[in-house]
Design an enzyme around this catalytic site. Structure first.
Site, PDB file in Angstrom:
ATOM      1  N   LYS A 225     -10.671 -14.078   0.633  1.00  0.00           N
ATOM      2  CA  LYS A 225     -11.238 -12.744   0.378  1.00  0.00           C
ATOM      3  C   LYS A 225     -11.500 -12.120   1.749  1.00  0.00           C
ATOM      4  O   LYS A 225     -11.807 -12.831   2.721  1.00  0.00           O
ATOM      5  CB  LYS A 225     -12.557 -12.892  -0.395  1.00  0.00           C
ATOM      6  CG  LYS A 225     -13.348 -11.588  -0.552  1.00  0.00           C
ATOM      7  CD  LYS A 225     -12.660 -10.576  -1.442  1.00  0.00           C
ATOM      8  CE  LYS A 225     -13.442  -9.262  -1.538  1.00  0.00           C
ATOM      9  NZ  LYS A 225     -12.711  -8.250  -2.350  1.00  0.00           N
TER      10      LYS A 225
ATOM     11  N   GLY B 123     -16.610  -4.174  -4.430  1.00  0.00           N
ATOM     12  CA  GLY B 123     -17.530  -3.819  -3.343  1.00  0.00           C
ATOM     13  C   GLY B 123     -17.550  -4.847  -2.228  1.00  0.00           C
ATOM     14  O   GLY B 123     -18.558  -5.022  -1.522  1.00  0.00           O
TER      15      GLY B 123
ATOM     16  N   LYS C  37      -2.854  -5.272   5.500  1.00  0.00           N
ATOM     17  CA  LYS C  37      -2.779  -5.004   4.064  1.00  0.00           C
ATOM     18  C   LYS C  37      -2.936  -3.507   3.887  1.00  0.00           C
ATOM     19  O   LYS C  37      -3.953  -2.936   4.325  1.00  0.00           O
ATOM     20  CB  LYS C  37      -3.881  -5.770   3.342  1.00  0.00           C
ATOM     21  CG  LYS C  37      -3.962  -5.549   1.834  1.00  0.00           C
ATOM     22  CD  LYS C  37      -2.849  -6.224   1.109  1.00  0.00           C
ATOM     23  CE  LYS C  37      -3.026  -6.224  -0.407  1.00  0.00           C
ATOM     24  NZ  LYS C  37      -4.030  -7.192  -0.897  1.00  0.00           N
TER      25      LYS C  37
ATOM     26  N   GLY D  23       1.630  -6.725  -6.049  1.00  0.00           N
ATOM     27  CA  GLY D  23       1.465  -5.648  -7.024  1.00  0.00           C
ATOM     28  C   GLY D  23       2.344  -5.831  -8.234  1.00  0.00           C
ATOM     29  O   GLY D  23       3.568  -5.760  -8.111  1.00  0.00           O
TER      30      GLY D  23
ATOM     31  N   CYS E 256     -10.131  -0.608   3.862  1.00  0.00           N
ATOM     32  CA  CYS E 256     -11.589  -0.601   4.011  1.00  0.00           C
ATOM     33  C   CYS E 256     -12.065   0.845   4.162  1.00  0.00           C
ATOM     34  O   CYS E 256     -11.288   1.731   4.542  1.00  0.00           O
ATOM     35  CB  CYS E 256     -11.979  -1.419   5.224  1.00  0.00           C
ATOM     36  SG  CYS E 256     -11.018  -0.949   6.649  1.00  0.00           S
TER      37      CYS E 256
ATOM     38  N   GLY F 153      -2.224 -11.075  -7.890  1.00  0.00           N
ATOM     39  CA  GLY F 153      -3.638 -10.742  -8.069  1.00  0.00           C
ATOM     40  C   GLY F 153      -4.033 -10.824  -9.539  1.00  0.00           C
ATOM     41  O   GLY F 153      -4.485 -11.859 -10.045  1.00  0.00           O
TER      42      GLY F 153
HETATM   43  C1  YRO Z   1     -12.200  -1.453  -1.674  1.00  0.00           C
HETATM   44  C2  YRO Z   1     -12.965  -2.069  -0.542  1.00  0.00           C
HETATM   45  C3  YRO Z   1     -14.336  -2.542  -1.046  1.00  0.00           C
HETATM   46  C4  YRO Z   1     -13.203  -0.987   0.495  1.00  0.00           C
HETATM   47  C5  YRO Z   1     -12.159  -3.194   0.124  1.00  0.00           C
HETATM   48  C6  YRO Z   1     -12.084  -4.497  -0.670  1.00  0.00           C
HETATM   49  C7  YRO Z   1     -11.214  -4.380  -1.900  1.00  0.00           C
HETATM   50  C8  YRO Z   1     -11.725  -4.468  -3.171  1.00  0.00           C
HETATM   51  C9  YRO Z   1     -13.175  -4.675  -3.443  1.00  0.00           C
HETATM   52  O1  YRO Z   1     -13.771  -5.643  -2.908  1.00  0.00           O
HETATM   53  O2  YRO Z   1     -13.707  -3.830  -4.218  1.00  0.00           O
HETATM   54  N1  YRO Z   1     -10.928  -4.335  -4.266  1.00  0.00           N
HETATM   55  C10 YRO Z   1      -9.568  -4.124  -4.149  1.00  0.00           C
HETATM   56  O3  YRO Z   1      -8.827  -3.994  -5.148  1.00  0.00           O
HETATM   57  N2  YRO Z   1      -9.038  -4.054  -2.891  1.00  0.00           N
HETATM   58  C11 YRO Z   1      -9.798  -4.160  -1.763  1.00  0.00           C
HETATM   59  O4  YRO Z   1      -9.247  -4.074  -0.639  1.00  0.00           O
END
Ligand code: YRO
Length: 312
Positions: free
Chosen positions: A44, A71, A164, A249, A130, A271
């Site tokens: 992660k 988040g 990414k 994806g 991010c 994923g």
């Molecule tokens: C969306 C962010 C919280 C800014 C980065 C982490 C992330 C999240 C997440 O932790 O919400 N979910 C995703 O599908 N892609 C991501 O890159």
């Protein structure tokens, strides 16, 4: 047939692994992926400090995919670096991926310094989805910031680094991003992250299904495969061949893996289907890909990688 692949001359005995964010939050999940048929694992995205993430429900599965607004819950980059160092001793010939993300360029530089000081010898994935400064779009959609981050990062960092990326939907954006990415000694580009800020509705309750952001969240799964394939192929067409492509994806069958590689991916990440099925998904996908390769007479990935045909 062989589904082996390589990234930056690091050899992998398979071309399928997890996507960052899924089944990679802690040691337990990472060990399960490590023991599965997955080629490797990516953690992660680690941040400077551990994060609890958003209030639940923050993930929801649908018939055609998923929506999430996690988040960025994570144990902190140092936790993942310590864990990978431990695992690396038990599997010296395996290459692992550590994902990280900062909330500004200073944090990105600090994170990569921590990686270098830890002696990590694997591959770092910098998550460019991010958030940026308030009022600006996510980093991946702020091209000048992407350019500045990569310039600054590569002034100090000498290890293997991939990025990414969020999905792009405009040919000019593919051109503009490729122009920036080609300036840097990147190991790979990983397309795509979830399609941002989708909305899924429970029509019986006339309500959203996740709590954060009034139900808005990143979309994954079947919904995003055409976008993922297009991003993989667009960058494959535009990037210096030294920069490899990881395809993420909409992968839930061997056919999806085959299509990502046909578009130019050297490795694929799973994923939503991993979230639904667990690490057994890697054995199923590998078998299905082998069957497809056998039926088409392909012995190895290079026999068809990037060889998508156009209509003359
Ligand atoms: C969306 C962010 C919280 C800014 C980065 C982490 C992330 C999240 C997440 O932790 O919400 N979910 C995703 O599908 N892609 C991501 O890159």
């Amino acid at each position: 047939v062989s589904t082996a692949t390589s990234i930056a001359q690091k050899k992998f005995d398979n071309c399928i692994m997890n996507a960052s964010g899924v089944w990679c939050y802690d040691e337990k999940e990472l060990l399960e992926v490590d023991k599965s048929k997955a080629a490797s694992f990516v953690t992660k995205s680690g941040t400077l400090q551990a994060r609890k993430g958003n209030p639940k429900p923050r993930y929801f599965e649908t018939n055609f995919g998923s929506i999430n607004s996690m988040g960025l819950p994570n144990q902190g980059l140092e936790y993942y670096l310590d864990f990978v160092q431990k695992i690396q001793q038990q599997n010296p010939n395996k290459t692992y991926f550590v994902s990280c993300t900062g909330f500004n360029v200073q944090e990105d530089v600090l994170l990569l310094e921590k990686v270098e000081n830890s002696g990590f010898k694997g591959i770092v994935e910098l998550n460019l989805s991010c958030p940026n400064v308030p009022g600006k779009p996510q980093t991946g959609y702020d091209f000048e910031t992407v350019d500045m981050i990569l310039k600054t990062v590569f002034e100090n960092y000498e290890g293997l680094l991939g990025v990414k990326l969020p999905p792009y939907f405009d040919i000019v954006h593919f051109d503009q991003m490729a122009k920036i990415l080609n300036k840097y000694p990147l190991t790979y580009v990983n397309s795509v992250n979830s399609i941002g800020n989708g909305l899924y509705i429970d029509d019986a309750q006339e309500k959203v299904v996740i709590k954060p952001k009034n139900g808005f969240g990143g979309i994954g799964g079947d919904y995003i495969k055409p976008t993922a394939l297009a991003n993989v192929h667009a960058f494959y067409q535009r990037l210096d061949p030294k920069i490899q492509i990881i395809g993420t994806g909409g992968i839930k069958t061997g056919r999806d893996v085959f299509e990502h590689i046909l578009c130019g991916a050297s490795m694929v990440q799973v994923g939503t289907a991993l979230m639904k099925e667990g690490p057994g998904v890697f054995e199923r996908l590998t078998h299905e890909l082998e069957m497809i390769m056998q039926s088409k007479g392909y012995e190895k990935l290079d026999d068809f990688k990037g060889k998508l045909k156009y209509i003359e």
